[in-house]
Design an enzyme around this catalytic site. Structure first.
Site, PDB file in Angstrom:
ATOM      1  N   GLY A  10     -66.498 125.350  31.034  1.00  0.00           N
ATOM      2  CA  GLY A  10     -67.228 124.085  30.840  1.00  0.00           C
ATOM      3  C   GLY A  10     -68.632 124.329  30.318  1.00  0.00           C
ATOM      4  N   GLY A  13     -70.710 121.554  28.730  1.00  0.00           N
ATOM      5  CA  GLY A  13     -70.965 120.345  29.527  1.00  0.00           C
ATOM      6  C   GLY A  13     -72.439 120.166  29.848  1.00  0.00           C
ATOM      7  N   GLN A  14     -72.726 119.131  30.632  1.00  0.00           N
ATOM      8  CA  GLN A  14     -74.128 118.789  30.926  1.00  0.00           C
ATOM      9  C   GLN A  14     -74.854 119.959  31.597  1.00  0.00           C
ATOM     10  OE1 GLN A  14     -74.922 116.148  34.144  1.00  0.00           O
ATOM     11  NE2 GLN A  14     -76.971 115.642  33.441  1.00  0.00           N
ATOM     12  N   ILE A  37     -63.307 124.009  26.546  1.00  0.00           N
ATOM     13  CA  ILE A  37     -62.093 123.534  25.874  1.00  0.00           C
ATOM     14  C   ILE A  37     -62.424 123.090  24.451  1.00  0.00           C
ATOM     15  CG2 ILE A  37     -62.256 121.121  26.684  1.00  0.00           C
ATOM     16  CD1 ILE A  37     -59.170 121.369  27.234  1.00  0.00           C
ATOM     17  N   TYR A 140     -62.133 112.242  42.103  1.00  0.00           N
ATOM     18  CA  TYR A 140     -63.084 113.340  41.894  1.00  0.00           C
ATOM     19  C   TYR A 140     -63.584 113.872  43.236  1.00  0.00           C
ATOM     20  CZ  TYR A 140     -67.634 115.381  40.531  1.00  0.00           C
ATOM     21  OH  TYR A 140     -68.730 116.181  40.360  1.00  0.00           O
ATOM     22  N   LYS A 144     -63.049 117.516  44.927  1.00  0.00           N
ATOM     23  CA  LYS A 144     -64.171 118.399  45.281  1.00  0.00           C
ATOM     24  C   LYS A 144     -64.101 118.797  46.761  1.00  0.00           C
ATOM     25  CE  LYS A 144     -66.279 118.962  41.369  1.00  0.00           C
ATOM     26  NZ  LYS A 144     -66.255 120.288  40.721  1.00  0.00           N
ATOM     27  N   ILE A 170     -77.490 114.895  38.310  1.00  0.00           N
ATOM     28  CA  ILE A 170     -78.375 115.849  37.638  1.00  0.00           C
ATOM     29  C   ILE A 170     -78.958 115.210  36.371  1.00  0.00           C
ATOM     30  CG2 ILE A 170     -78.554 118.153  36.622  1.00  0.00           C
ATOM     31  CD1 ILE A 170     -77.810 118.234  39.574  1.00  0.00           C
TER      32      ILE A 170
HETATM   33  N1  SER Z   1     -72.790 113.303  38.813  1.00  0.00           N
HETATM   34  C1  SER Z   1     -71.459 113.257  39.322  1.00  0.00           C
HETATM   35  C2  SER Z   1     -70.791 111.986  38.981  1.00  0.00           C
HETATM   36  O1  SER Z   1     -71.489 111.013  38.839  1.00  0.00           O
HETATM   37  C3  SER Z   1     -71.489 113.401  40.809  1.00  0.00           C
HETATM   38  O2  SER Z   1     -71.239 114.686  41.151  1.00  0.00           O
HETATM   39  O3  SER Z   1     -69.606 111.951  38.899  1.00  0.00           O
END
Ligand code: SER
Length: 317
Positions: A10, A13-14, A37, A140, A144, A170
């Protein structure tokens, strides 16, 4: 000292894109293999296209590049996961099993990002403790939470040195998030910089835990470099930076951009956010490996606006 050889999934990604740059600076670009990917050429260092569901290719890359440490950042986030629940579960869990198995069989150190999404409606909202009720409301969050427990299982059963953080939202200028519930908190700065009005998909008073990218990257590297005897939590560490609502964030932005205008149109993401904590107690991370955030809302806002100004000016030039 020998530098670790690192593989990141990843990496486009951000968080991945910023972490990749930091690790290249820290350990030397030749020791870092970025994978994603999306096959986008990376002029700054080594890159290999990798679908994290492809266990065989993952193992080949680990062997070819003599990898010691994996940062497994590939995942489907909270909002997108609700639209493709079974696929999100499959991607998040199967990719984790691939890296856990690789770590077990090849004695690798592993980083797994967890999230405040592991908490749910029945969790105490304020100063959410490290150990508490965890009944996540999103696919999600369920993935996790299960992931955290699998990490602990691999540590206890096979001695895999796997470490994890429950990231809050983040916020950084370098990259854009995708498919998350906290994404608004990045978009808002872009709109403020472009002097465009911003419509927020959360309610004005929806307080959430957040963190500036620099703090998040520093936390990740500090956790991974901490002496092994200091790591007492093998599920995932609570981590706190700051917490604020969209309204408070808009007020902070107006200190530098007095004309900034915001309106609110809460959608399904408001319900997800409402099941997450307002603020996090991270005293265990502070005690175990000395965690301390450096950014508050004002300092972050000032830096975000300054950095985005430079970025947009550079694009125009
Ligand atoms: N920043 C993530 C989300 O909004 C949370 O872990 O899905």
């Amino acid at each position: 000292m020998n530098q670790p050889r690192v593989l990141i999934t990843g990496a486009h990604g951000q968080i991945g894109s910023v972490l990749t740059k930091s690790l290249r600076r820290r350990y030397g670009a030749d020791n870092i293999l970025a994978t994603d990917i999306r096959d986008i050429h990376d002029p700054e260092g080594q890159f290999a296209q990798l679908d994290a569901l492809d266990a065989k290719r993952l193992l080949d890359l680990i062997d070819t590049y003599r990898i010691d440490v994996v940062y497994h950042l590939a995942a489907i986030l909270s909002a997108k996961g609700e639209q493709i629940p079974q696929q999100a579960w499959q991607i998040n869990m199967d990719s984790l099993f691939n890296v856990l198995e690789a770590a077990k069989n090849k004695q690798l150190q592993l980083f797994f990002p967890s999230s405040i999404a592991v908490f749910g409606e029945n969790t105490p909202r304020d100063d959410t403790p490290q150990e508490t009720i965890m009944q996540p409301s999103t696919v999600y969050g369920i993935s996790k939470l299960a992931g955290e427990n699998w990490c602990q299982y691999y540590y206890l059963k096979y001695g895999v040195d796997v470490r994890s953080i429950r990231y809050p939202g983040i916020i950084g200028y370098q990259s854009l998030p995708g498919g998350g519930t906290t994404d608004y908190a990045v978009d808002i700065y872009h709109k403020a910089m472009l002097a465009e009005p911003f419509t927020c998909f959360l309610a004005p008073d929806m307080k959430l835990p957040m963190m500036y990218m620099d703090d998040a990257i520093r936390a990740t590297i500090e956790l991974m470099e901490a002496p092994i005897n200091q790591i007492r939590v093998r599920t995932a560490y609570n981590l706190s930076g700051m917490c604020f609502s969209p309204q408070e964030q808009a007020q902070a932005i107006r200190k530098w951009k007095p004309d900034f205008s915001i309106s609110y149109a809460p959608d399904f993401r408001q319900q997800i956010a409402a099941s997450w904590p307002n603020s996090i107690d991270d005293s265990v991370a502070q005690q175990d490996w000395g965690w301390k955030p450096e950014y508050n809302l004002d300092r972050m806002t000032q830096e975000m606006l300054e950095q985005l100004k430079n970025k947009y000016q550079a694009q125009k030039a």
